[in-house]
Design a protein around this motif. Structure first.
Motif, PDB file in Angstrom:
ATOM      1  N   UNK A 117     -19.113  31.518  88.523  1.00 56.10           N
ATOM      2  CA  UNK A 117     -18.235  32.224  87.593  1.00 56.10           C
ATOM      3  C   UNK A 117     -18.929  32.796  86.374  1.00 56.10           C
ATOM      4  N   UNK A 118     -20.136  32.306  86.055  1.00 58.44           N
ATOM      5  CA  UNK A 118     -20.798  32.797  84.842  1.00 58.44           C
ATOM      6  C   UNK A 118     -22.171  33.354  85.175  1.00 58.44           C
ATOM      7  N   UNK A 119     -22.671  34.224  84.292  1.00 59.43           N
ATOM      8  CA  UNK A 119     -24.000  34.790  84.522  1.00 59.43           C
ATOM      9  C   UNK A 119     -25.061  33.698  84.464  1.00 59.43           C
ATOM     10  N   UNK A 120     -24.852  32.716  83.569  1.00 57.68           N
ATOM     11  CA  UNK A 120     -25.822  31.619  83.448  1.00 57.68           C
ATOM     12  C   UNK A 120     -25.991  30.918  84.798  1.00 57.68           C
ATOM     13  N   UNK A 137     -17.889  23.160  82.594  1.00 60.38           N
ATOM     14  CA  UNK A 137     -16.503  23.602  82.585  1.00 60.38           C
ATOM     15  C   UNK A 137     -16.425  25.106  82.300  1.00 60.38           C
ATOM     16  N   UNK A 138     -17.332  25.547  81.442  1.00 62.61           N
ATOM     17  CA  UNK A 138     -17.340  26.959  81.070  1.00 62.61           C
ATOM     18  C   UNK A 138     -17.628  27.858  82.279  1.00 62.61           C
ATOM     19  N   UNK A 139     -18.574  27.403  83.136  1.00 62.88           N
ATOM     20  CA  UNK A 139     -18.897  28.179  84.343  1.00 62.88           C
ATOM     21  C   UNK A 139     -17.666  28.289  85.239  1.00 62.88           C
ATOM     22  N   UNK A 157     -15.138  30.617  84.116  1.00 65.77           N
ATOM     23  CA  UNK A 157     -15.614  31.986  84.355  1.00 65.77           C
ATOM     24  C   UNK A 157     -15.001  32.594  85.610  1.00 65.77           C
ATOM     25  N   UNK A 158     -14.624  31.750  86.570  1.00 66.54           N
ATOM     26  CA  UNK A 158     -14.020  32.260  87.813  1.00 66.54           C
ATOM     27  C   UNK A 158     -12.700  32.959  87.499  1.00 66.54           C
ATOM     28  N   UNK A 159     -11.899  32.286  86.645  1.00 64.18           N
ATOM     29  CA  UNK A 159     -10.628  32.884  86.233  1.00 64.18           C
ATOM     30  C   UNK A 159     -10.859  34.150  85.419  1.00 64.18           C
ATOM     31  N   UNK A 160     -11.847  34.069  84.509  1.00 68.83           N
ATOM     32  CA  UNK A 160     -12.119  35.226  83.647  1.00 68.83           C
ATOM     33  C   UNK A 160     -12.531  36.445  84.464  1.00 68.83           C
ATOM     34  N   UNK A 161     -13.433  36.210  85.420  1.00 73.29           N
ATOM     35  CA  UNK A 161     -13.937  37.328  86.213  1.00 73.29           C
ATOM     36  C   UNK A 161     -12.814  37.925  87.062  1.00 73.29           C
ATOM     37  N   UNK A 162     -12.014  37.058  87.667  1.00 76.22           N
ATOM     38  CA  UNK A 162     -10.890  37.540  88.484  1.00 76.22           C
ATOM     39  C   UNK A 162      -9.959  38.391  87.621  1.00 76.22           C
ATOM     40  N   UNK A 163      -9.722  37.910  86.405  1.00 77.51           N
ATOM     41  CA  UNK A 163      -8.836  38.621  85.494  1.00 77.51           C
ATOM     42  C   UNK A 163      -9.406  39.986  85.112  1.00 77.51           C
ATOM     43  N   UNK A 164     -10.723  40.020  84.857  1.00 76.79           N
ATOM     44  CA  UNK A 164     -11.352  41.286  84.464  1.00 76.79           C
ATOM     45  C   UNK A 164     -11.256  42.312  85.598  1.00 76.79           C
ATOM     46  N   UNK A 165     -11.350  41.834  86.827  1.00 82.50           N
ATOM     47  CA  UNK A 165     -11.250  42.766  87.960  1.00 82.50           C
ATOM     48  C   UNK A 165      -9.828  43.342  88.021  1.00 82.50           C
ATOM     49  N   UNK A 166      -8.848  42.475  87.815  1.00 77.67           N
ATOM     50  CA  UNK A 166      -7.459  42.946  87.813  1.00 77.67           C
ATOM     51  C   UNK A 166      -7.260  43.955  86.675  1.00 77.67           C
ATOM     52  N   UNK A 167      -7.810  43.621  85.496  1.00 85.99           N
ATOM     53  CA  UNK A 167      -7.671  44.518  84.347  1.00 85.99           C
ATOM     54  C   UNK A 167      -8.325  45.871  84.642  1.00 85.99           C
ATOM     55  N   UNK A 168      -9.464  45.814  85.325  1.00 81.00           N
ATOM     56  CA  UNK A 168     -10.165  47.052  85.694  1.00 81.00           C
ATOM     57  C   UNK A 168      -9.254  47.957  86.527  1.00 81.00           C
ATOM     58  N   UNK A 224      -8.812  21.950  90.523  1.00 78.93           N
ATOM     59  CA  UNK A 224      -7.645  22.027  89.634  1.00 78.93           C
ATOM     60  C   UNK A 224      -7.972  22.830  88.383  1.00 78.93           C
ATOM     61  N   UNK A 225      -9.175  22.588  87.862  1.00 77.94           N
ATOM     62  CA  UNK A 225      -9.591  23.324  86.670  1.00 77.94           C
ATOM     63  C   UNK A 225      -9.632  24.834  86.971  1.00 77.94           C
ATOM     64  N   UNK A 226     -10.150  25.173  88.148  1.00 76.95           N
ATOM     65  CA  UNK A 226     -10.202  26.587  88.539  1.00 76.95           C
ATOM     66  C   UNK A 226      -8.788  27.159  88.611  1.00 76.95           C
ATOM     67  N   UNK A 227      -7.917  26.402  89.261  1.00 74.57           N
ATOM     68  CA  UNK A 227      -6.542  26.875  89.416  1.00 74.57           C
ATOM     69  C   UNK A 227      -5.890  27.086  88.048  1.00 74.57           C
ATOM     70  N   UNK A 228      -6.082  26.089  87.167  1.00 69.39           N
ATOM     71  CA  UNK A 228      -5.463  26.204  85.847  1.00 69.39           C
ATOM     72  C   UNK A 228      -6.043  27.356  85.044  1.00 69.39           C
ATOM     73  N   UNK A 229      -7.342  27.562  85.191  1.00 66.51           N
ATOM     74  CA  UNK A 229      -7.948  28.643  84.408  1.00 66.51           C
ATOM     75  C   UNK A 229      -7.465  30.002  84.916  1.00 66.51           C
ATOM     76  N   UNK A 230      -7.151  30.067  86.199  1.00 75.14           N
ATOM     77  CA  UNK A 230      -6.600  31.325  86.729  1.00 75.14           C
ATOM     78  C   UNK A 230      -5.173  31.531  86.222  1.00 75.14           C
ATOM     79  N   UNK A 231      -4.426  30.426  86.153  1.00 75.20           N
ATOM     80  CA  UNK A 231      -3.035  30.520  85.687  1.00 75.20           C
ATOM     81  C   UNK A 231      -2.915  30.953  84.235  1.00 75.20           C
ATOM     82  N   UNK A 232      -3.995  30.684  83.466  1.00 74.77           N
ATOM     83  CA  UNK A 232      -3.958  31.055  82.044  1.00 74.77           C
ATOM     84  C   UNK A 232      -4.235  32.540  81.819  1.00 74.77           C
ATOM     85  N   UNK A 233      -4.654  33.222  82.871  1.00 67.76           N
ATOM     86  CA  UNK A 233      -5.076  34.609  82.700  1.00 67.76           C
ATOM     87  C   UNK A 233      -3.876  35.542  82.531  1.00 67.76           C
TER      88      UNK A 233
END
Lengths: 623, 238
Positions: free
Chosen positions: A373-376, A418-420, A423-434, A482-491
């Protein structure tokens, strides 16, 4: 036409009887009295999956091109037939002759994934061949294992007379000649196996012993006899444009997973993703000549009548003549209403242009595999895909009319935080926003974009820089999902994103088998006896039985999965030389921990060791 | 140009279901290099339709499909090209040309003739070869036909055009019947035998029968005075 092995009453009560009757177009039927050696090649899963495997088709074609050999096919009987065969003591049979596998000279089993290990035992058991190699005599076929899982054959070493390590095109002729000579001279089975053990690429487990340290790790693995090689180097076909390839592949009656002509354009991969086993095992990259491929395509389409052709490789975009090949296929297939399927393409302007020509954009989806999920973390795993590239590719695709995107990630990668994961949710969200930024409201079909993010759990595999890595526990995996799922739900765009994840229990077992040693064999045997079968099928996977069996055998799961391994530990698979050296893998592991990326084989040679094979990408620049 | 292709299905191929036979022919037509016509649209498909689906386990000497071709040399040429692309167990029997306004194969089907054998060990205990005539001569033959919701009693006698015991090529006694095979009134041969056995106090086992469809027919007469001719008699050799 041969008499069928199963009587009508049985064929009429099992699901899909076509799995068991053979008789397909291009199936090879020979006069058994005119051949010296009979062989059954097996893929230990159901017909639809086994028939989709290119490797067996290649070997089947090669072995049947030998006049003195008849090679047939065999697959796992499904649960319904399995039950009947056990009740009625019907021996497992090969499809072409419909005759028992136990009467063959060789039984070859390709081992493509760890979760098929109990299916191997089913094949032996139904064939009425002793499960343990040590109990077999000349009355039984020589059982050979091959395929990617044999790069750590130790958990299943007890079940095989020998393993063929590497690509099958090179040594079968010699092995068969050795067998014929042994039979002629009335030598013992052990004598034959001893001679086979000296052939390059052949590993005969009975001639090796393993000594352990007090902490359970391996002290040493050594040959038990003089003259048996200490190290087995993988076999590799360097002349990929001038070797066996099936011009007349078998055409199944029922719909199988890979129901099309498969054109293998190259072997190996120039990219050094640090989690990927195939990338290391099949080095160096060897491209097939584009004119050879064009010729193959025409011949195979003609001989099969398939309505689709697919390119196969680990990373098709890296094939140097890709655009020439695709232009040819579009031209040739267009005339004959043949579809072209192009998996494993990197999304860029070129691939989008090609895909828009060969696919129905409305029905197809785009696939990205950022893996992390993250560049790092993508730097840690050496996945050379940046967020910028993904978003740019997605924007271009949305402009061309695509509305569906699939994203693949792994959870549990080394150094993951946790940050990485967020990032899965963030990236998915950015694609949708795109999508919403790129496509004006009035042009949106159905008004929306569909993003499917899937995660699998990372399993460290032998011969990768991550072979030293600690695997996560089941609990950690589930928490991360679960963390992935929740981070996606927050998007903001969470309604456009769907999330799937893989089963954790099965991943843990796969982790044990992947890096297991000879002591795991007992567990596999006992679990099979308790009823474990078709473990790769989640509806048949019996985690309770597996855990119980590990417990009873006193084999500790964590020892194989979550244990920290020291850099100087002797691994069960260290006796295999796949070209890539342990020193190279250690260097890559060190770079991963430092978050440093490595260039791909075409950018710069990293001295991985595969140059020893004297060809492929390693020598491209020097030609 | 519309062609009607008659084929036989036997041996191991009896275990290949209808949809897979269709897929098999799509590929066989490509292998044979037949100049078949394709539909329009984004995913064009071969213009091909089958007469009457044959159940898994049955063999047949009279299966039919219609295809539309752009060009074709002759009946013989198409037949030979296709036969070269077949596997053991499917054989092309005839290829005929249909007129442009001919009814398609599926809509034309009105009747089918079957040969029914009792599998070894599954023969009825009564003298079935002699008793079948009396069974057929009854004014009505009532069976329970299961629908999705309920079971209804119906008279299948009008749907049986002939029913008799005959001796086959091997000198074995078999039952031959001509029954309704139209989409609205299709009768499975097993249903007739089941009623026959029930009348004699026996039940039909699931695996008792070996059934061959001998041919598929269309009606060129009227509903009251049917004249059944095989589906390929509609077309012409060319």
């Amino acid at each position: 036409m041969n008499k069928l092995a199963l009587k009508d009453e049985i064929l009429l009560q099992v699901e899909k009887p076509a799995r068991y009757i053979g008789n397909e177009v291009n199936a090879v039927v020979k006069d058994k009295s005119a051949v010296a050696v009979r062989m059954a090649m097996c893929f230990p899963d159901i017909y639809e999956i086994g028939m989709s495997h290119l490797g067996i088709q290649i070997l089947y074609d090669m072995l049947n091109s030998f006049e003195d050999v008849w090679c047939e096919r065999v697959y796992s009987p499904w649960i319904d037939l399995d039950k009947i065969m056990r009740e009625e003591h019907i021996p497992l049979f090969a499809l072409e002759s419909q005759e028992p596998v136990k009467d063959m000279d060789f039984l070859g089993i390709t081992i493509q994934y760890e979760m098929c290990y109990t299916n191997i035992l089913q094949i032996l058991d139904l064939s009425q061949i002793p499960l343990l190699a040590k109990d077999r005599t000349w009355e039984h076929p020589i059982v050979i294992g091959g395929g990617p899982c044999t790069y750590n054959p130790e958990p299943i070493a007890d079940f095989f007379d020998m393993f063929y390590i590497g690509e099958g095109e090179t040594r079968y002729r010699e092995l068969i000649d050795l067998y014929k000579a042994s039979k002629k001279k009335n030598e013992s089975r052990t004598d034959f196996l001893r001679k086979a053990a000296k052939l390059p690429g052949i590993y005969v487990p009975m001639f090796y012993e393993v000594l352990y340290n007090e902490d359970g790790t391996i002290l040493e693995m050594r040959p038990t006899e003089e003259g048996i090689p200490k190290v087995i180097r993988k076999e590799i076909e360097m002349k990929v444009s001038d070797t066996y390839y099936p011009m007349k592949p078998v055409v199944p009656f029922i719909k199988v997973t890979q129901d099309r002509v498969v054109l293998e354009i190259q072997r190996g991969c120039i990219r050094g993703c640090r989690f990927c086993q195939a990338g290391q095992l099949y080095k160096p990259v060897r491209e097939r000549d584009v004119d050879v491929l064009k010729d193959y395509a025409i011949k195979m389409l003609k001989s099969t009548g398939h309505e689709e052709i697919s390119l196969s490789s680990l990373s098709s975009s890296d094939y140097s003549k890709l655009s020439e090949l695709i232009d040819f296929l579009i031209e040739e297939c267009g005339k004959n209403y043949i579809n072209i399927s192009l998996p494993s393409l990197r999304i860029d302007a070129f691939s989008l242009d090609v895909m828009s020509k060969v696919q129905d954009i409305r029905k197809s989806s785009l696939t990205f595999a950022p893996e992390a999920g993250s560049q790092r973390l993508r730097d840690v795993i050496n996945k050379g895909l940046t967020e910028e590239v993904i978003l740019k590719g997605a924007a271009m695709a949305f402009e061309s009319g695509w509305t569906r995107v699939k994203l693949y990630f792994m959870l549990g990668l080394p150094t993951e935080t946790e940050e990485d994961i967020r990032g899965i949710g963030d990236l998915s969200n950015k694609i949708a926003a795109t999508f919403f930024e790129t496509v004006p409201k009035e042009e949106r079909k159905n008004g929306k974009v569909q993003i499917v993010a899937s995660t699998s759990f990372f399993i460290p595999k032998p011969f990768t820089p991550f072979q030293w890595a600690k695997m996560n526990t089941k609990e950690e995996f589930i928490e991360k999902a679960y963390l992935t799922r929740n981070s996606i739900k927050e998007q903001l765009n969470q309604k456009s994103i769907k999330y799937n994840w893989h089963e954790a229990d099965m991943s843990v077992m796969e982790g044990v088998f992947a890096r297991g040693d000879r002591r795991v064999a007992e567990v596999i045997l006992k679990a099979y006896e308790k009823g474990c079968l078709f473990d790769a099928w989640s509806e048949y996977f019996r985690n309770d039985l597996w855990l119980q069996t590990f417990d009873e055998c006193g084999v500790n799961i964590d020892f194989y999965t979550t244990r920290e391994r020291s850099l100087d530990e002797v691994f069960p698979w260290d006796f295999i030389d796949c070209g890539v050296t342990k020193d190279f893998l250690k260097r890559e592991w060190g770079k991963a921990m430092a978050g440093e990326v490595s260039p791909n084989c075409r950018m710069q040679c990293l001295g991985c060791g595969a140059g020893i094979f004297g060809g492929g990408v390693c020598y491209e620049a020097k030609n | 140009m519309k062609l009607r292709i008659k084929f036989a299905k036997f041996g191991a191929m009896r275990f290949i279901g209808h949809l897979d036979v269709m897929r098999y022919f799509q590929k066989a037509i490509r292998r044979a290099g037949i100049d078949i016509a394709y539909s329009g649209g984004f995913s064009p498909h071969q213009i091909m339709s089958f007469a009457a689906p044959l159940g898994v386990g049955l063999t047949s000497n009279g299966e039919y499909m219609d295809i539309e071709v752009v060009s074709a040399a002759s009946s013989e040429d198409i037949k030979n090209s296709l036969n070269k692309a077949m596997v053991p167990g499917i054989e092309i029997v005839s290829v005929t040309k249909l007129s442009d306004n001919a009814m398609n194969a599926m809509a034309s089907v009105t009747a089918a003739e079957y040969t029914v054998r009792f599998r070894e060990g599954y023969e009825p205990s009564f003298d079935w070869a002699h008793l079948i005539d009396a069974f057929y001569e009854q004014p009505s033959i009532l069976v329970n036909k299961k629908t999705k919701k309920s079971e209804v009693e119906m008279d299948i006698k009008p749907a049986i055009y002939s029913l008799k015991a005959v001796v086959d090529r091997n000198g074995t006694a078999v039952i031959r019947m001509l029954v309704d095979a139209s989409s609205s009134g299709n009768i499975k041969p097993g249903l007739v035998i089941e009623a026959f056995m029930k009348e004699h106090g026996e039940t039909l086992s699931q695996f008792a029968l070996e059934i061959t469809r001998e041919d598929t027919f269309t009606n060129t007469g009227t509903a009251e005075m049917p004249v059944f001719i095989p589906l390929d008699a509609v077309g012409d050799q060319f």
